[in-house]
Write an enzyme that holds these catalytic residues in place. Structure first.
Site, mmCIF file in Angstrom:
data_model
loop_
_atom_site.group_PDB
_atom_site.id
_atom_site.type_symbol
_atom_site.label_atom_id
_atom_site.label_comp_id
_atom_site.label_asym_id
_atom_site.label_seq_id
_atom_site.Cartn_x
_atom_site.Cartn_y
_atom_site.Cartn_z
ATOM 1 N N GLU A 51 -59.912 27.026 19.735
ATOM 2 C CA GLU A 51 -59.355 27.305 21.059
ATOM 3 C C GLU A 51 -58.528 28.576 20.945
ATOM 4 O OE1 GLU A 51 -56.877 24.250 22.815
ATOM 5 O OE2 GLU A 51 -56.801 25.344 24.706
ATOM 6 N N CYS A 249 -57.242 22.731 26.296
ATOM 7 C CA CYS A 249 -56.674 22.856 27.641
ATOM 8 C C CYS A 249 -57.129 24.115 28.364
ATOM 9 C CB CYS A 249 -55.154 22.829 27.553
ATOM 10 S SG CYS A 249 -54.514 21.233 27.023
ATOM 11 N N ASN A 380 -62.239 18.222 29.195
ATOM 12 C CA ASN A 380 -61.471 18.193 27.939
ATOM 13 C C ASN A 380 -60.650 16.924 27.922
ATOM 14 O OD1 ASN A 380 -60.113 18.968 25.515
ATOM 15 N ND2 ASN A 380 -58.404 19.674 26.756
ATOM 16 N N GLU A 381 -59.359 17.036 28.191
ATOM 17 C CA GLU A 381 -58.538 15.815 28.219
ATOM 18 C C GLU A 381 -58.377 15.385 29.667
ATOM 19 O OE1 GLU A 381 -54.961 16.677 26.014
ATOM 20 O OE2 GLU A 381 -55.933 16.180 24.107
HETATM 21 O O1 AHR Z 1 -54.897 21.566 20.432
HETATM 22 C C1 AHR Z 1 -53.940 21.886 21.377
HETATM 23 C C2 AHR Z 1 -54.137 21.153 22.682
HETATM 24 O O2 AHR Z 1 -53.938 19.788 22.487
HETATM 25 C C3 AHR Z 1 -55.517 21.227 23.269
HETATM 26 O O3 AHR Z 1 -55.695 22.331 24.063
HETATM 27 C C4 AHR Z 1 -55.587 19.991 24.104
HETATM 28 O O4 AHR Z 1 -56.894 19.531 24.284
HETATM 29 C C5 AHR Z 1 -54.659 19.038 23.421
HETATM 30 O O5 AHR Z 1 -53.787 18.456 24.302
#
Ligand code: AHR
Length: 663
Positions: A51, A249, A380-381
């Site tokens: 990321e 994120c 994602n989340e």
């Molecule tokens: O890894 C950091 C963040 O942690 C990522 O963007 C997210 O998916 C998680 O909350």
């Protein structure tokens, strides 16, 4: 003298013999049933998650040295300093052409009037300075329009004292009204970790400038304007089974407008529309106002990186929901089609023939062959019924067109709790192919949850441990450290993932990279400065699992039970059918040495010597650092294999990988 020496030798031999007897007498016995093949370990089992956080991409792996090269940051001249002898109104103007170029609207116009050295210059500070190597070639390029000829650009690399350590000259050619790209290369004559780049103007004239760029000449695979080779090498060394990208994120965005949109990250670099990086503002305690995404690392480059390092690509797409911790802005269901179309088009972009719309774009970018995309994450989340109803729409559209394509669904932010439980049962109702679980927890959690998957349903949805890292303090705390104990607790947890490889098909640590001067989130797997990289103890755990992955789990038992925390120890075994090796992973999280005897059943013969790789330190809170990158790193030694037994003394606080050839 001779007598004394004999006595000393006798004493040493006696001590060694005595300690061997001690190992043999008090050793705990473990049984390995090397011919009872259990779960198949997927080639994708151990991967990486990339990321653009902590300056992982811009300011990190993407080797561009100029910050804000196209003046699109919120403050158009952020990162640049203008120096002039005499102020002339309008000598450097930020101009906007949004109606003709909405992706890259801003540029600067410089007017030089009888300029000599010292009259007018622009200095770029780099991301946290620029890492410059002595003798290396640096490639400068710029897009320009010469409005009125007679101006030259002098290019200078400056060290921290302001001395010139590399220089070039660009004499612009006539352009008319069209933009022209021109390059100049020059060599550095000294090393500097925090250099700046200066352009001073000579003569008279008016010139429009955009995409002012400087790259080192030693990029990965020598690709022009490519990646930092040292950072890619750290990934390649892990031999990852997959690479999950681009987040995290940043897939979601704070709001839908700043979500990650892959179509805006491909094609000519000057057409890739920059957006703010959500980690710019996410943490009030780690603000990073100069963090934007230029998409120099875009989706084509992600696929290419995956191919380079032999990893299966696993893109994650926005599911029509912005981050639920931030705005929780959702695309209304009657406007979800463009999001779904992005997913369908991505499969075409990655895989389809060059006569298709998106396959043609891929070919034009230099990759006519397919990238062999077989899976994709949707969301994602994300969580809640709103997520599930969107997933159903995506799933129908994708599976109707590509029935064998695998989809990864998120199970939210946490590995337990009401949201997790609800989602877990909903996702199973819709026959999820793969469920992505995330755990950012204390080291104790990792050790206590090693048996998490022992009782998970088999033969249904597979599990992807998509983001995990032990937190020495607490989640999002800037005090978290990548110390040995966190690495050992992850190694312990991973024995449970391997043992349950019939349920868990993929796993990746998170986040991957962090710049020592530009991070927002810790812990992270690999840390870098402008010139150096180092692997954390956690990196070595991931690497050892991945490099010594094996093909099939075999039972590794103590008193007929899996080794899952007894006396602080954790273990698993597998065989590698390709190399005919037995591989045992054994973690001692306690402060005491443990004498062990691994008894190997179900093999005809074993090579008399095996290899023991140990990752350890006396201090569980020890870390690696830029100056001591290998303080904790794996060390190899030989172990004896006698009568199908391996006996040795396991160090306190250690992760051990034993490999022995089966003959
Ligand atoms: O890894 C950091 C963040 O942690 C990522 O963007 C997210 O998916 C998680 O909350």
């Amino acid at each position: 003298m001779k007598i004394k020496r004999s006595i000393v030798i006798f004493l040493i031999v006696f001590q060694i013999a005595a300690s061997n007897i001690a190992v043999a007498q008090s050793a705990k016995t473990y049984t390995i049933k090397a011919n009872e093949l259990k779960a198949e370990i997927q080639p994708t089992m151990w991967g990486v998650f990339f990321e653009d956080i902590n300056m992982g991409a811009d300011g990190g792996i993407y080797a561009e040295l100029i910050k804000n090269r196209s003046f699109e940051f919120a403050s158009p001249l952020m990162g640049w300093t203008i120096k002039r002898k005499q102020f002339i109104e309008g000598d450097v103007q930020v101009l906007n052409r949004k109606d003709v170029n909405s992706a890259n609207p801003r540029y600067i116009q410089v007017t030089a009037t009888n300029a000599v050295k010292g009259s007018l210059s622009l200095t770029n500070e780099g991301f946290r300075g620029m890492g410059i190597k002595n003798g290396l070639r640096y490639d400068f390029s710029v897009m320009y329009r010469l409005k009125s000829p007679g101006v030259k650009l002098h290019l200078e690399l400056l060290n921290s004292k302001g001395e010139i350590i590399g220089e070039g000259l660009l004499s612009p050619e006539t352009t008319g009204n069209d933009w022209k790209k021109q390059s100049v290369s020059f060599n550095a004559i000294a090393a500097e970790p925090k250099a700046k780049f200066n352009i001073w103007f000579e003569g008279n004239g008016v010139i429009d400038l955009d995409m002012i760029s400087l790259f080192p000449g030693d990029t990965w695979k020598n690709r022009p304007r490519g990646f930092r080779a040292d950072m890619v090498q750290m990934l390649a060394d892990m031999k990852p089974g997959f690479i999950r990208f681009p987040g995290g994120c940043i897939v979601e965005g704070r709001e839908l407008a700043t979500r990650y949109q892959w179509k805006k990250t491909i094609g000519p670099i000057e057409d890739r529309q920059l957006i703010i990086n959500r980690w710019n503002t996410e943490f009030a305690h780690r603000p990073t106002p100069d963090y934007f995404q230029t998409f120099g690392l875009g989706f084509f480059e992600y696929f290419q990186l995956a191919e380079d390092i032999g990893a299966a690509p696993l893109p994650i797409l926005n599911c029509g929901m912005a981050c639920q911790f931030n705005t929780a802005e959702f695309a209304s269901l009657d406007e979800i089609d463009p999001y779904v179309q992005d997913a369908l088009d991505l499969i075409e972009f990655a895989n389809a023939g060059v006569n298709t719309k998106w396959g043609k774009v891929r070919a034009e970018m230099g990759h006519p062959k397919s990238f062999n995309l077989t899976m994709m994450g949707v969301g994602n989340e994300n969580w809640g019924p709103q997520y599930v109803e969107r997933l159903k729409i995506f799933t129908k559209a994708i599976k109707d067109k590509y029935p064998d394509f695998k989809l990864v669904y998120s199970s939210g932010t946490d590995p337990d709790g009401e949201r997790f439980d609800d989602l877990n049962s909903e996702l199973r109702k819709i026959n999820a192919d793969i469920i992505d679980e995330h755990y950012y927890r204390r080291p104790e959690w990792f050790m206590q949850n090693v048996s998490r998957y022992d009782n998970y349903p088999r033969n249904t949805s597979k599990i992807f441990a998509g983001e995990y890292a032990a937190q020495s303090d607490k989640t999002v705390s800037p005090n978290n450290k990548n110390n040995l104990l966190t690495a050992l607790s992850e190694a312990a947890f991973m024995t449970g993932l391997e043992r349950n490889a019939d349920v868990v098909s993929m796993a990746s640590y998170a986040p991957l990279f962090a710049h020592v001067d530009g991070w927002q989130w810790t812990p992270d797997l690999i840390w870098v400065d402008n010139l150096r990289t180092y692997g954390t103890p956690n990196y070595y755990v991931q690497k050892l699992y991945s490099v010594y992955k094996g093909t099939n789990v075999v039972p590794f038992l103590s008193n007929n039970q899996p080794v899952a925390g007894q006396d602080g120890t954790f273990g698993t075994a597998c065989i590698d059918k390709k190399t005919n090796e037995l591989i045992v992973k054994f973690v001692n999280t306690s402060d005491k040495k443990q004498d062990v005897n691994f008894k190997i059943a179900g093999v005809k013969k074993l090579q008399p010597k095996g290899t023991l790789t140990v990752l350890t330190s006396d201090k569980p809170d020890q870390v690696n650092s830029i100056d001591e990158p290998m303080a904790i790193s794996p060390k190899d030694q030989e172990v004896d294999v006698k009568n199908k037994e391996i006996k040795f003394s396991v160090k306190p606080y250690s992760f051990n990988v034993i490999r022995v050839k089966m003959l």
